[in-house]
Motif scaffolding. Structure first.
Motif, mmCIF file in Angstrom:
data_model
loop_
_atom_site.group_PDB
_atom_site.id
_atom_site.type_symbol
_atom_site.label_atom_id
_atom_site.label_comp_id
_atom_site.label_asym_id
_atom_site.label_seq_id
_atom_site.Cartn_x
_atom_site.Cartn_y
_atom_site.Cartn_z
ATOM 1 N N MET A 10 29.328 56.884 84.071
ATOM 2 C CA MET A 10 29.779 55.833 84.984
ATOM 3 C C MET A 10 29.296 54.511 84.394
ATOM 4 S SD MET A 10 28.609 55.286 88.957
ATOM 5 C CE MET A 10 26.883 55.276 88.522
ATOM 6 N N ASP A 11 30.171 53.518 84.358
ATOM 7 C CA ASP A 11 29.805 52.199 83.857
ATOM 8 C C ASP A 11 29.565 51.242 85.021
ATOM 9 O OD1 ASP A 11 29.854 52.779 81.130
ATOM 10 O OD2 ASP A 11 32.010 52.448 80.997
ATOM 11 N N VAL A 12 28.446 50.516 84.947
ATOM 12 C CA VAL A 12 28.016 49.623 86.016
ATOM 13 C C VAL A 12 27.866 48.208 85.456
ATOM 14 C CG1 VAL A 12 26.225 49.174 87.735
ATOM 15 C CG2 VAL A 12 26.765 51.540 87.084
ATOM 16 N N PRO A 13 28.597 47.238 86.010
ATOM 17 C CA PRO A 13 28.419 45.863 85.540
ATOM 18 C C PRO A 13 27.025 45.337 85.885
ATOM 19 C CG PRO A 13 29.988 45.943 87.357
ATOM 20 C CD PRO A 13 29.596 47.351 87.056
ATOM 21 N N ALA A 14 26.547 44.407 85.085
ATOM 22 C CA ALA A 14 25.184 43.883 85.236
ATOM 23 C C ALA A 14 24.881 43.420 86.662
ATOM 24 C CB ALA A 14 24.953 42.753 84.243
ATOM 25 N N ALA A 15 25.834 42.794 87.319
ATOM 26 C CA ALA A 15 25.608 42.274 88.671
ATOM 27 C C ALA A 15 25.335 43.381 89.685
ATOM 28 C CB ALA A 15 26.804 41.436 89.118
#
Length: 94
Positions: A10-15
Motif C-alpha cells: 500500500m502506498d501512503v502519501p507523506a501527508a
C-alpha cells in the motif's frame, strides 16, 4: 488443507503517513487476534518512502473473508481510504 495468502503493498502519501502509522498498531493487534489468522505483517519499506509491505495468511477462506469484512468497517478503513494498494491473493496448500 488450503490456506489463503495475501501479499503486496500500500502506498501512503507523506501527508497521510502520521495517521497511518498511528492506526497501524491497533490494526495489526486486532487482525492477529482474529480466529484463523496465521500471520499478519505490515511493515514500512525502507527503500520506498511511504510504501507499506503487507503479508497475510489465514487458515481458511472463511477466516480471510471475515478479516476483510471486519477491516472494511474499522477505523483502519477510514484512515487508509482511497490509498493505492497492489495485492495478490492466492490459495496455498498446507
Amino acid at each position: 488443507m488450503s490456506r489463503i495468502s495475501l501479499t503486496g503493498y500500500m502506498d501512503v502519501p507523506a501527508a497521510r503517513l502520521p495517521a497511518v502509522r498511528a492506526a497501524l498498531a491497533d490494526h495489526i493487534a486486532l487482525t492477529r487476534a482474529e480466529p484463523g489468522c496465521l500471520r499478519f505483517d505490515v511493515t514500512e519499506d525502507l527503500t520506498h518512502p511511504g510504501r507499506f509491505q503487507v503479508s497475510e495468511r489465514f487458515a481458511t477462506r472463511a477466516a480471510f473473508e471475515a478479516h476483510q469484512d471486519r477491516s472494511t468497517k474499522s477505523p483502519w478503513a477510514d484512515v487508509t481510504a482511497g490509498l493505492p494498494r497492489r495485492y495478490t491473493v492466492s490459495e496455498v496448500t498446507a
